[in-house]
Design a protein around this motif. Structure first.
Motif, short mmCIF file in Angstrom:
data_model
loop_
_atom_site.label_atom_id
_atom_site.label_comp_id
_atom_site.label_asym_id
_atom_site.label_seq_id
_atom_site.Cartn_x
_atom_site.Cartn_y
_atom_site.Cartn_z
N GLN A 1 0.85 -1.18 0.00
CA GLN A 1 0.00 0.00 0.00
C GLN A 1 0.89 1.24 0.00
O GLN A 1 1.65 1.46 0.95
CB GLN A 1 -0.93 0.00 1.22
N ARG B 1 2.99 -1.04 4.23
CA ARG B 1 2.30 0.21 3.94
C ARG B 1 3.20 1.40 4.27
O ARG B 1 3.80 1.46 5.34
CB ARG B 1 1.02 0.28 4.77
N ASP C 1 4.14 -0.94 8.83
CA ASP C 1 4.09 0.44 8.34
C ASP C 1 5.49 1.05 8.39
O ASP C 1 6.25 0.79 9.33
CB ASP C 1 3.18 1.30 9.22
#
Length: 197
Positions: free
Chosen positions: A11, A40, A70
């Motif tokens: 992402q 992400r 992340d």
């Protein structure tokens, strides 16, 4: 060589080499290969990289839970260290550490995950033990030299803020402790117990 062809979900990650390095690192964690794992890129204020469960209805069933790593390029630390520009072994070591956290989460029921999150946020000793556990899991999966490379890079990077280096020393295993862990692992063929919880 990757252990499987399991493909993570990306992402906002445009960098092909970051995608390839993450997939390669993930392939060495067989216990994660039946789980959806996301990488992400987002803006984070207090972290450079973090691993968490995805909060949705699957969160309440360990068997179906999704996880996410992340990373950020938009905060004080990443003004000095751009994840996309780091050497391969440093990034792989960082990914291996975060995937170590996810392995640590696998057997925790949803109430245990909430308790873990609260403990991590509220007690420095709990946070320190969680970070040491993630490092030891990464070493157990064959990423000892990469974890050491990450630590050397961050501690020796002259422009990193002093408080960030102080945090690294306080909460994470040092390069010397990782070396000792690797040696013990090689000699005994098993991971020594290095955490208290």
């Amino acid at each position: 060589m990757p252990l499987t062809d399991h493909t993570p979900v990306y992402q906002n990650v445009q960098s092909e080499h970051l995608r390839a390095w993450f997939a390669e690192t993930l392939s060495h964690y067989p216990e994660l290969l039946d789980r959806p794992i996301y990488l992400r890129k987002i803006s984070m204020r207090y972290s450079t990289m973090r691993a968490q469960p995805v909060i949705n209805w699957r969160f309440f069933r360990r068997k179906y839970r999704h996880y996410r790593v992340d990373f950020s390029n938009h905060l004080e630390v990443t003004a000095h260290v751009k994840v996309r520009e780091l050497p391969r072994d440093v990034v792989v070591g960082w990914f291996a550490h975060e995937l170590g956290h996810i392995v640590d989460y696998l057997d925790r029921p949803w109430r245990g995950m909430i308790a873990f999150g609260l403990g991590y946020a509220l007690w420095s000793r709990y946070m320190r033990e969680a970070e040491r556990r993630a490092d030891s899991i990464a070493v157990d999966h064959g990423f000892g030299s990469e974890i050491i490379a990450t630590k050397h890079y961050l501690m020796e990077h002259a422009t990193l803020p002093r408080h960030y280096k102080k945090r690294l020393k306080k909460y994470y295993l040092s390069a010397d402790e990782i070396e000792a862990l690797i040696t013990a692992y090689e000699e005994r063929g098993e991971m020594p117990d290095i955490v208290d919880i």
